[in-house]
Write a protein that holds these residues in place. Structure first.
Motif, short mmCIF file in Angstrom:
data_model
loop_
_atom_site.label_atom_id
_atom_site.label_comp_id
_atom_site.label_asym_id
_atom_site.label_seq_id
_atom_site.Cartn_x
_atom_site.Cartn_y
_atom_site.Cartn_z
N LEU A 147 -23.49 39.86 11.05
CA LEU A 147 -24.96 39.72 11.08
C LEU A 147 -25.55 40.87 11.90
O LEU A 147 -25.16 41.08 13.05
CB LEU A 147 -25.35 38.36 11.71
N ILE A 149 -29.24 42.75 13.04
CA ILE A 149 -30.69 42.63 13.12
C ILE A 149 -31.22 43.93 13.71
O ILE A 149 -30.61 44.50 14.63
CB ILE A 149 -31.10 41.47 14.08
N ILE A 204 -31.09 43.35 9.02
CA ILE A 204 -32.34 42.66 8.66
C ILE A 204 -33.42 43.12 9.65
O ILE A 204 -33.21 43.09 10.86
CB ILE A 204 -32.16 41.12 8.76
N TRP A 219 -36.32 32.13 14.58
CA TRP A 219 -36.03 33.04 13.45
C TRP A 219 -34.57 33.50 13.52
O TRP A 219 -33.84 33.48 12.52
CB TRP A 219 -37.00 34.23 13.51
N ASN A 222 -32.06 30.84 12.61
CA ASN A 222 -31.99 30.66 11.15
C ASN A 222 -31.14 31.75 10.50
O ASN A 222 -30.38 31.48 9.58
CB ASN A 222 -33.39 30.64 10.54
N GLN A 223 -31.25 32.98 11.01
CA GLN A 223 -30.44 34.07 10.45
C GLN A 223 -28.96 33.79 10.71
O GLN A 223 -28.11 34.02 9.86
CB GLN A 223 -30.80 35.43 11.09
N TYR A 224 -28.68 33.29 11.91
CA TYR A 224 -27.29 32.98 12.27
C TYR A 224 -26.75 31.87 11.36
O TYR A 224 -25.64 31.96 10.84
CB TYR A 224 -27.21 32.57 13.75
N GLN A 226 -27.75 31.00 8.40
CA GLN A 226 -27.55 31.53 7.03
C GLN A 226 -26.28 32.37 6.94
O GLN A 226 -25.52 32.28 6.00
CB GLN A 226 -28.74 32.39 6.63
#
Ligand SMILES: Nc1ncnc2c1ncn2[C@@H]1O[C@H](COP(=O)(O)OP(=O)(O)O)[C@@H](O)[C@H]1O
Ligand SMILES: Nc1ccn([C@@H]2O[C@H](COP(=O)(O)OP(=O)(O)O)[C@@H](O)[C@H]2O)c(=O)n1
Length: 230
Positions: A147, A149, A204, A219, A222-224, A226
């Motif tokens: 992930l 960011i 992202i 936020w 939620n990214q984690y 997903q």
């Protein structure tokens, strides 16, 4: 659940470490502030007279002394937040001053400094289960991070956040000086030859100019979720 690597990069003072720290705490991951490592090397240079009268760095001396610079992190049991240690001394407050901020980007542009710190950062992430924030985490330190960011916000908003933070700590600094520092560091960080600040293609993008700390925290969670349930 398999542990992953979370890389958070972006411009100065936009809230990277705030969101990274909160997420790490919540999901039981290690948090590493890679910027604190570049700041600690910079403090070492200031304390050991490695900045010459014209403001440049005595690169030969720093290269010779790199093996004398030991940086570590220890959790502050009261706040639950990590504190930075340089050669066994707690330097968490000293590395956050405007003086260190004004000298750090040229130090971080030196290839041999980056090589030494990136090696340590990769070692820290070997077991995964880590959130690391900085400028080149998704591009150079952990290009395979699951992930990534990339955070940004307007320069004025970022300077205001840093100004409020220093003021709350009782450190005197003018808004104009901080804005200048934020813009100057962004310029140096983006234009240096080694691992310049840029968004990884698979990162992202988050512009948090108009987000509260709570909103960006949600936020990121939620990214984690997903990324780990994909
Ligand atoms: N969304 C936000 N709104 C307002 N202030 C914020 C926000 N995110 C972070 N901050 C504050 O801005 C300052 C800089 O944040 P920090 O996490 O240190 O940024 P970075 O790690 O990107 O340099 C801190 O004082 C932090 O509390
Ligand atoms: N991975 C990283 C982290 C920081 N840095 C450098 O270290 C400086 C301080 O980083 P930081 O994350 O503490 O900066 P702030 O955004 O917190 O102000 C940056 O301006 C960069 O010059 C870097 O080059 N690479």
């Amino acid at each position: 659940m398999n542990k992953i690597i979370i890389a958070i990069d972006g411009f100065s003072s936009c809230g990277k470490s705030t969101m990274a720290k909160d997420l790490a705490k919540e999901i039981g991951y290690i948090y590493i502030d890679s910027g604190a490592m570049y700041r600690a090397v910079t403090l070492y240079c200031i304390e050991h007279g490695l900045f010459l009268a014209d403001g440049s760095i005595d690169e030969d001396k720093l290269k010779q002394q790199m093996s004398n610079i030991h940086i570590s992190f220890r959790l502050d049991t009261e706040s639950g937040r990590p504190r930075t240690f340089l050669n066994g001394t707690d330097v968490e407050n000293q590395i956050r001053t405007l003086e260190v901020s004004s000298h750090v980007s040229p130090v971080a542009a030196l290839g041999f400094v980056r090589e030494a710190l990136v090696r340590q950062q990769q070692e820290l992430g070997k077991e995964k289960g880590i959130v690391m924030d900085g400028r080149d985490i998704g591009t150079a330190v952990f290009p395979d991070a699951e992930l990534k960011i990339f955070v940004t916000a307007s320069a004025e908003i970022r300077a205001q956040r840093r100004y409020d933070e220093l003021k709350a700590k009782g450190q005197e600094a003018s808004f104009e000086d901080i804005l200048h520092n934020v813009e100057e560091r962004d310029r140096i960080d983006q234009t240096r030859e080694v691992s310049p600040l840029r968004k990884a293609d698979d990162a992202i993008l988050l512009d948090n100019s108009n987000m509260t700390i709570a909103e960006q925290k949600e936020w990121l969670m939620n990214q984690y979720l997903q990324a780990t349930h994909a």
